[in-house]
Design an enzyme around this catalytic site. Structure first.
Site, short mmCIF file in Angstrom:
data_model
loop_
_atom_site.label_atom_id
_atom_site.label_comp_id
_atom_site.label_asym_id
_atom_site.label_seq_id
_atom_site.Cartn_x
_atom_site.Cartn_y
_atom_site.Cartn_z
N LYS A 1 13.66 15.86 17.57
CA LYS A 1 14.60 15.17 18.38
C LYS A 1 14.72 13.46 18.35
O LYS A 1 13.57 13.40 18.75
CB LYS A 1 14.99 15.57 19.90
CG LYS A 1 16.51 15.15 20.57
CD LYS A 1 16.13 15.67 21.49
CE LYS A 1 17.74 15.57 22.96
NZ LYS A 1 17.27 15.94 23.28
N SER B 1 21.24 18.13 25.33
CA SER B 1 21.87 16.71 24.40
C SER B 1 21.23 17.12 22.78
O SER B 1 21.34 16.51 21.64
CB SER B 1 21.32 15.77 25.31
OG SER B 1 19.52 15.76 25.20
N SER C 1 19.50 20.59 28.25
CA SER C 1 18.55 19.77 26.57
C SER C 1 18.65 21.16 25.83
O SER C 1 19.09 20.86 24.22
CB SER C 1 18.98 18.71 26.63
OG SER C 1 19.98 18.26 27.58
#
Ligand SMILES: [Zn+2]
Lengths: 504, 494
Positions: free
Chosen positions: A79, A154, A178
């Site tokens: 990420k 996310s 997330s």
């Protein structure tokens, strides 16, 4: 079967048997990326050169006859809020568009030292604020199961990459769901570890008391393997807990006889979509059939969780994001007459709407005259939520719920209404507030053949039980999630391959 | 802006009481910064003592330097504070380019030290000043604005070497009653902090800074008047002068029937006035909240006791002991205990030479005189206590005269050679042999019939002259007491 389709533990065996080289694996993954990335758009940055160099190093180790670890030569997506030395780390924000960190996050260092092959940096909601990647400052990632839908967020880029075969493994971060919610939307496994289990050093902070890094994988075995690599005490993170960390793979046991699963009535009320409810109830029956005992539990303060979360998270975020002022790194607005104006303009130009909204919310919650009514009250409710779980865990080993109230929603469906977007994290945020571990794994399909994730929450540091339960379910009902179609409009139920967990 | 002529009438003075509280910030002498491993050394190349943590790069986390906490505990104990069993850090949020994270990690509602006091004495009066709190925080960097201030600057330069140096804030209760008392408080506080080795307290390098809150009220009143906060007080003298100006300004305003505006005022050293700072710079809401990146500190009692056991004797106690144990006058004791190094030096000397008053005199007048002339501190002294002991011993035994002793000591100070060696080499040993002096004395009597007659006529002063002549002829080596005696004997016999 192409190499990119295998899980990490399968690829490890392939490498050990010398049926393929690490180079061939990474080549296969990059061919897949070249093929489907224009549709999915999971990555902000690809690190092809570094990946091939790392794979070459793995092959050299193998050639020298060295023993290789379970992650050596395995391609991973990170990420883009995990600091990677020498490689852009943007947090999907314009304000960090060209920021190159001079240091790596502890988890990144750990992975690198084990020979992992980093493929690139995955897309996300800006500063991890969002549930769909639509808040990315650059572009929206598509759900591989239906390209018109969001992958969740996310960590949407991480989940979509793993789901679409653009990465074997991924790391995400979870502040309110997330990791788990995008894992659920994309039909993969996601684990948010207990707060303090994985070092946050180098994870660009959204809400410091809630953030945790965790794995996103295609199966539970890979999840346990990745946990082995990232969990552990780190003296550079004062909130990291100094304790013994187990070998998580020893809990890959397909047996949950006698496991007490708590079912909180508060998580099955209004707002839960019928298709998700159906899939979850079917999974509950299956768990029962496997010998688990379902018990009713209550988490009476759940209705305040969302409000609490948005006060705590935004308050911390308003302070954490204050450092982006154009003075030392990142975007600097041009032409400002002085440094005060420069900071103001930089923040105005650099942050997206949702980030600005949350900074304002958090600033307000901490302001004098409001602190007691908002932030302090939120901390008190947080304590009540923790007590809810303590009481529930007296009656059960794990708590079960849907991961998200709906399957993946359509791009643009919720962007106009932030509150409806926030509600998609309603079942996941409590784990962050209570610092508990939570896993989401595929348990069936909902409308349009879209995956449904089941969430299990555990006691502090009881990741082992979550891994055991998820593994048992996966072994019995879904040895592997079916391949996503990479089309728009989802799939017919009829197209779901026989043997996967969707058919009775 | 109005100027204030100093001096109020006695009648007006008596009507008012001044109330002062001081906020002192000192940089701690730890080798590394409070939340990272960067060096705290002063004067390095700009931004050379920085790392991702003290630059506030995305994703970094603080780790508390245990030594900084220990120094804070040390200070809290020396200032008679309660050391909190449970303490935590908080974030103080404000934007400024020299603050890398745009928040400062500080302590808000649970400081490390609470409810202490400091005893000060001056002009024979002893006063106890309350210490409200002692807390730990991080230092900011240093800005240089090219132009008037941050807003008017054509550009600003930032040096983050200082960012993250551990800082201790010591807040007094509003117990100080005059600018002079504020000065003495600061001096006493500085001596203590230097004694316990937590800070070098150099105002000129910024390792000690002071803000002052001042208000005036009707004598006898128990409520406080509106206070102003004074900034830019760059020396102890400035603190006293700024407060005096402000005290008079406030009293005059009240006398005119005006109200005191609660505000921050800037001390303009050059013009000797305080000036109101723009209100927008003070309208701060710091939005304090608990620092989530650090776990609360549980301060182990054993640790506190261990720190307490390493505390040195503090200046006030040592002063009292010097008076009792060595029989020194208060003035000597005060001066010798001002710095720990000087007091240590003195005590080391007394171990070798037991006449404490003689040691005190020598250290205060001779040694400090030589050090002051070269602008050196006692720590930089080229002579050790051994030199002082040797010179005083030689003098006490009558081997050398006082005059020679001073001369020799000066040479030791310059060259580093031992007094004994210098005396031997230069043949400066005092002549205490009567037969050796008889000839010189006879010579002086012969050459000075006038003064001899004066002495015979009862003028005692003439004897001093004659002794001086003997000393001159012996180049100061004659034992003056013996010369005195011999001369007297000879003249009285004559
Ligand atoms: Zn540093």
């Amino acid at each position: 079967m192409e190499l990119y389709e295998y899980t990490a533990h399968e690829l490890h065996d392939i490498l050990l048997r010398k049926e393929a080289s690490a180079r061939e694996i990474v080549e296969s993954v990059f061919r897949r990326i070249d093929e489907v990335e224009p549709l999915v758009r999971a990555y902000i940055t690809l690190t092809r050169e570094e990946a091939f160099a790392a794979a070459g190093a793995t092959d050299a180790r193998i050639a020298r006859g060295e023993e290789i670890g379970p992650l050596d030569g395995i391609p991973i997506a990170l990420k883009d809020n995990l600091s990677t030395r020498g490689i852009k780390t943007t947090c999907a924000s314009r304000i960090l568009e060209n920021y190159i960190p001079p240091y790596s996050a502890t988890v990144v260092e750990r992975l690198m030292s084990q020979g992992v092959v980093m493929l690139g940096k995955a897309n996300m909601d800006e500063f991890a604020m969002g549930s769909s990647t639509e808040n990315s400052g650059f572009f929206t990632t598509r759900n591989p199961w239906d390209l018109d839908r969001v992958p969740g967020g996310s960590s949407g880029g991480s989940a979509a990459a793993v789901s679409a075969g653009e990465a074997v493994l991924a790391l995400g971060s979870d502040t309110g769901g997330s990791i788990r919610q995008p894992a659920s939307f994309c039909g993969v496994v996601g684990l948010k570890p207990t707060y303090g289990c994985v070092s946050r050093y180098g994870l660009v902070a959204f809400a410091s008391s809630l953030d945790q890094i965790g794995p996103i994988t295609r199966d539970v075995t890979d999840c346990a393997i990745l946990m082995n690599a990232i969990a552990g005490y780190d003296p550079r993170d004062s909130t990291s807990v100094n304790r013994e960390y187990p070998d998580y793979t020893q809990y890959l046991i397909p047996d949950i006889k006698g496991l007490k699963i708590g079912v909180p009535k508060e998580y099955f009320g209004e707002g839960l979509a019928p298709d998700v409810r159906e899939a979850i109830e079917q999974a509950m029956n299956r768990l029962q059939d496997m010998g688990a005992i379902l018990v009713d539990v209550s988490l009476p303060h759940s209705e305040y969780a969302l409000a609490t979360y948005y006060l705590v998270a935004t308050a911390e975020a308003s302070s954490n994001l204050a450092r982006y002022d154009g003075v030392r790194y990142g975007l600097r607005a041009k032409g400002a007459p002085d440094s005060v104006t420069m900071a103001k303009r930089t923040r105005k130009e650099g942050f997206g709407a949702e980030v600005k909204r949350r900074i304002m919310l958090g600033t307000y919650a901490l302001s004098s005259g409001y602190y007691d009514a908002y932030y302090l009250k939120a901390l008190k409710v947080r304590t009540l939520l923790i007590q809810d779980f303590e009481r529930a865990f007296e009656a059960c080993d794990v708590v079960l719920s849907p991961t998200s109230p709906t399957v993946a929603f359509r791009i643009g469906e919720k962007t106009k209404d932030p509150l409806s977007m926030y509600l998609s994290d309603i079942y996941t945020i409590t784990a962050n507030l209570a610092a508990l571990p939570g896993i989401s794994f595929p348990c069936g399909f909902g409308q349009d053949g879209l995956p449904v994730g089941l969430q299990l929450l555990g006691k502090h540091f009881d990741e082992p039980t979550l891994i055991r339960a998820a593994y048992a379910f996966e072994t019995a009902w879904g040895p592997r999630s079916p391949k996503p179609p990479l089309q728009t409009g989802g799939r017919d139920r009829a197209s779901i391959p026989a043997g996967s967990f969707s058919d009775d | 802006m109005t100027t204030v002529e100093h001096g109020l009438s006695k009648e007006v003075e008596l009507k008012y009481e001044t109330v002062i509280g001081l906020e002192v910030h000192v940089e701690l002498l730890t080798a590394s910064k409070i939340f990272c491993n960067c060096s705290t050394q002063f004067g390095a190349e700009p931004n050379s003592h920085t790392c991702p943590i003290c630059l506030g790069l995305p994703g970094v986390l603080p780790v508390v330097n245990k030594r900084a906490v220990e120094f804070a505990i040390r200070t809290a104990l020396a200032l008679n504070c309660k050391v909190s069993e449970f303490s935590k850090f908080d974030r103080k949020n404000y934007f400024y380019p020299d603050l890398p994270k745009n928040y400062q990690i500080s302590q808000y509602d649970l400081p490390l030290g609470l409810e202490g006091h400091l005893t000060i004495s001056y002009d024979g009066e002893v006063r106890r000043i309350g210490i409200r709190r002692v807390h730990l925080e991080e230092e900011a960097g240093k800005s240089i604005h090219e132009g008037s201030d941050i807003v008017g600057a054509s550009y600003s330069l930032e040096d983050y070497n200082r960012a993250g140096i551990p800082l201790l804030e010591i807040v007094s209760e509003p117990d100080i009653r005059s600018p002079r008392e504020a000065y003495v408080y600061l001096n006493t506080l500085r001596n203590i902090l230097r004694y316990i080795g937590v800070s070098d307290c150099k105002m000129e390098e910024g390792s000690l800074r002071c803000d002052a809150n001042i208000s005036v009220r009707r004598a006898g009143s128990t409520t406080f008047g509106a206070q102003t906060e004074l900034k830019n007080l760059n020396s102890f003298r400035a603190v006293e002068k700024g407060l005096e100006y402000e005290r008079v300004r406030q009293i005059r305003a009240l006398e005119r029937g005006e109200e005191i505006v609660r505000e921050t005022r800037h001390w303009d050293e050059a013009r000797g006035v305080t000036v109101s700072m723009r209100s927008k710079e003070e309208a701060h809401d710091y939005r304090y909240f608990p620092e989530p990146d650090l776990v609360p500190m549980v301060i182990d009692r054993e640790w506190v006791e261990q720190v307490r056991s390493t505390l040195p004797e503090l200046p006030a106690a040592r002063r009292e002991r010097f008076i009792k144990e060595y029989g020194l006058p208060e003035y000597d004791a005060e001066l010798l205990t001002e710095s720990r190094a000087l007091a240590d030096f003195f005590e080391e000397c007394v171990k070798g030479h037991h006449d404490a008053k003689a040691v005190s005199n020598w250290v205060m007048s001779e040694l400090l005189g030589l050090l002051n002339a070269e602008g050196k501190s006692i720590e930089e002294s080229p002579v050790t206590p051994e030199y002082v002991v040797q010179v005083l011993d030689l003098m006490a035994k009558g081997t050398i005269s006082g005059r020679i002793a001073k001369e020799v000591f000066e040479e030791s100070f310059r060259t580093g050679r031992m007094p004994g060696a210098i005396i031997e080499e230069r043949g400066l040993v005092q002549i205490s042999d009567e037969s050796q002096l008889a000839g010189v004395i006879a010579e002086v009597i012969r050459e000075n019939p006038g003064p001899c007659a004066d002495f015979a006529a009862g003028k005692e002063k003439a004897l001093t002259f004659l002794v001086g002549q003997v000393m001159k002829k012996t180049k100061g080596r004659a034992n003056p007491r013996l010369v005195n005696k011999l001369l007297k004997d000879r003249l009285e016999r004559a």
